[in-house]
Scaffold this active site. Structure first.
Site, PDB file in Angstrom:
ATOM      1  N   LYS A  29       0.844  -1.197   0.000  1.00 28.64           N
ATOM      2  CA  LYS A  29       0.000   0.000   0.000  1.00 28.64           C
ATOM      3  C   LYS A  29       0.881   1.249   0.000  1.00 28.64           C
ATOM      4  O   LYS A  29       1.909   1.293   0.672  1.00 28.64           O
ATOM      5  CB  LYS A  29      -0.920  -0.019   1.225  1.00 28.64           C
ATOM      6  CG  LYS A  29      -1.969   1.100   1.241  1.00 28.64           C
ATOM      7  CD  LYS A  29      -2.900   0.950   2.430  1.00 28.64           C
ATOM      8  CE  LYS A  29      -3.946   2.052   2.480  1.00 28.64           C
ATOM      9  NZ  LYS A  29      -4.876   1.901   3.634  1.00 28.64           N
ATOM     10  N   SER A  48      -9.788   1.988   2.812  1.00 27.02           N
ATOM     11  CA  SER A  48      -8.900   2.714   1.915  1.00 27.02           C
ATOM     12  C   SER A  48      -7.892   1.810   1.196  1.00 27.02           C
ATOM     13  O   SER A  48      -7.245   2.225   0.234  1.00 27.02           O
ATOM     14  CB  SER A  48      -8.123   3.778   2.696  1.00 27.02           C
ATOM     15  OG  SER A  48      -7.283   3.181   3.681  1.00 27.02           O
ATOM     16  N   SER A  88     -10.142  -0.271   7.057  1.00 30.98           N
ATOM     17  CA  SER A  88      -9.550  -0.112   5.727  1.00 30.98           C
ATOM     18  C   SER A  88      -8.851  -1.338   5.162  1.00 30.98           C
ATOM     19  O   SER A  88      -8.466  -1.344   4.001  1.00 30.98           O
ATOM     20  CB  SER A  88      -8.557   1.058   5.742  1.00 30.98           C
ATOM     21  OG  SER A  88      -9.234   2.282   5.840  1.00 30.98           O
TER      22      SER A  88
END
Length: 477
Positions: free
Chosen positions: A76, A151, A175
């Site tokens: 990420k 997210s 997330s």
């Protein structure tokens, strides 16, 4: 397309150890998949093909007994990677190249790390759809008209689309778990402090936690075992050794007590989601566990408390992005005040600005006691209710989100409606507990439905054991 990308980490580990495949061959298979699919999916912000193949070649020349040696992954884009851009999907950090690795990256490098690239996300991890990225929208591989969740939408989509065998994400209020549920993969939000946050670009420091996303429960336990553990560079890191997530994973759930909070199944939940989680409860019962309904009245306070606490911490953490030290700097200013204003106005997207303003307001004179202090009191209440439940139960079973994935653009005009989707995930972060998200069914339209197993602090081995038992039982049918 190579069949290698369909295999689990556990299967790949066996093939690599037996020299039936090479790391270079495996890495090329994933890079080919990324080239073939990612223009449509949008999971990656950057693909590090040359570095990945070079690392794979190095792994093939080494002998190692580490669990992830020679197996590629995606990271990420809010986790710092030395020499590789870490943008947080924001114009504010569009050209930021860290001069150091996050601790989780250091740990993986010590085990034979191959990074395929950096993954898309909601800007600064603020959002539930990965539509808030400054650079591209990520699509759900199951149905590309739908959001992948957020997210860590890029992290979940990459695993589901077979563009990485595992990825790392971060979870501040759901997330990791919500995109795992929307895409039909497995995601773990570990106990707060179990995995070092050093090198994770902060959103809300008392809530953030790095965790893995994988195809299977066993794979997830493998990855967490590799990245967890004490870190002297993180003041909130647990001083104890990382829990052993694999030794008891095949022991089943016979005799376990599972709590089912009634508030998680009341108004607002889609009937298909409710039915799928109840069916999962029946599977656990058939495996020898007992189910008991419990009450968690503080759930109604959790969402408001979360958005006050997280936004207040975001307001403080993001104050460093001012155009002076690093990151975006406006070219249009006449004094220092205008530099700050224009830099932040140009560099931050709407959702980030919204949360900074909310957090600054909650911390301001005259409102601190009314909002932030009350949110902290609600946090204490939520923690005590969890403690009461875990006094009698091994873990809690609940939905991850009230609905399955929805159409791209369908909620962008209504932030409050989008925030309501976090109602089942935020209490876990508020209390600092571990939670495993995994598939438990699908809607009539074929969209994945996820359930979460919530445990007391440091109970990841229990959650993996239960998740593995469920997964094995479903595969046997």
């Amino acid at each position: 397309m190579s069949e290698l990308t369909k295999l689990s980490i556990r299967e790949l580990r066996t093939l690599l150890d037996e020299k039936k495949i090479s790391s270079v061959e495996l890495t090329k298979a994933y890079i080919d998949n990324i080239k073939a699919k990612d223009e449509k999916i949008g999971a990656y912000l950057a693909v590090t093909e040359e570095d990945a193949l070079e690392s794979a070649k190095k792994c093939d020349g080494e002998t190692s007994d580490t669990i992830l040696h020679g197996i590629p992954c995606g990271i990420k884009d809010n986790i710092c990677t030395k020499g590789v851009k870490t943008t947080c999907a924001s114009k504010m950090l569009e050209d930021f190249v860290p001069c150091y690795d996050a601790t989780v990256i250091e740990k993986l490098k010590n085990q034979g790390f191959i990074m395929l690239g950096k993954l898309n996300m909601d800007e600064f991890a603020m959002g539930s759809t990965t539509e808030n990225s400054a650079f591209r929208i990520t699509r759900n591989p199951v149905n590309t008209e739908c959001v992948p969740g957020g997210s860590s939408g890029g992290s979940a989509a990459a695993v589901k689309a077979e563009e990485a065998p595992y990825t790392l994400g971060s979870d501040t209020g759901g997330s990791i778990r919500q995109p795992a549920a929307f895409c039909g993969v497995v995601g773990m939000k570990p106990t707060y402090g179990a995995v070092s946050r050093y090198g994770l670009v902060a959103f809300a420091s008392s809530l953030d936690q790095i965790g893995p996303l994988t195809k299977t429960v066993y794979d997830n336990a493998m990855v967490l075992s590799a990245i967890a553990g004490h870190d002297a560079k993180d003041a909130t890191s647990m001083s104890k050794d990382a829990p052993d997530c694999l030794s008891d994973i095949e022991k089943g759930v016979s005799g376990m007590k599972i709590a089912l909070p009634v508030e998680f199944f009341s108004e607002g939940i889609d009937p298909e989601v409710k039915s799928a989680v109840f069916e999962a409860a029946k599977v656990f019962e058939s495996l020898g566990a007992s189910i008991e309904e419990v009450k968690m009245p503080s759930l109604k306070e959790a969402l408001a408390a979360y958005y006050v606490i997280s936004s207040a911490e975001a307001s403080s953490n993001l104050a460093r992005f001012d155009g002076v030290r690093y990151g975006h700097r406006s070219e249009n200013y006449s004094d220092i005040g205008e530099l700050y204003r224009n830099t932040r106005n140009e560099g931050f997207g709407d959702e980030v600005k919204r949360r900074i303003m909310l957090g600054t307001f909650a911390l301001s004179s005259g409102y601190y006691d009314a909002y932030y202090k009350k949110a902290l009191q609600a946090r204490s209440l939520i923690i005590s209710e969890y403690e009461k439940i875990f006094g009698k139960s091994d873990f809690i079973l609940s939905p991850v989100a009230p609905t399955a994935a929805y159409k791209i653009g369908s909620k962008t005009g209504s932030p409050i409606e989008m925030y309501l989707g976090d109602v089942y995930t935020v209490p876990v972060n508020i209390a600092g507990l571990p939670s495993l998200s995994m598939p438990c069914g699908a809607t009539e339209n074929g969209l994945p439905i996820g359930m979460q197993l919530i445990g007391k602090a440091r109970s990841e081995p229990v959650l993996y054991r239960a998740g593995y038992a469920y997964e094995t039982a479903k595969e046997a049918k």
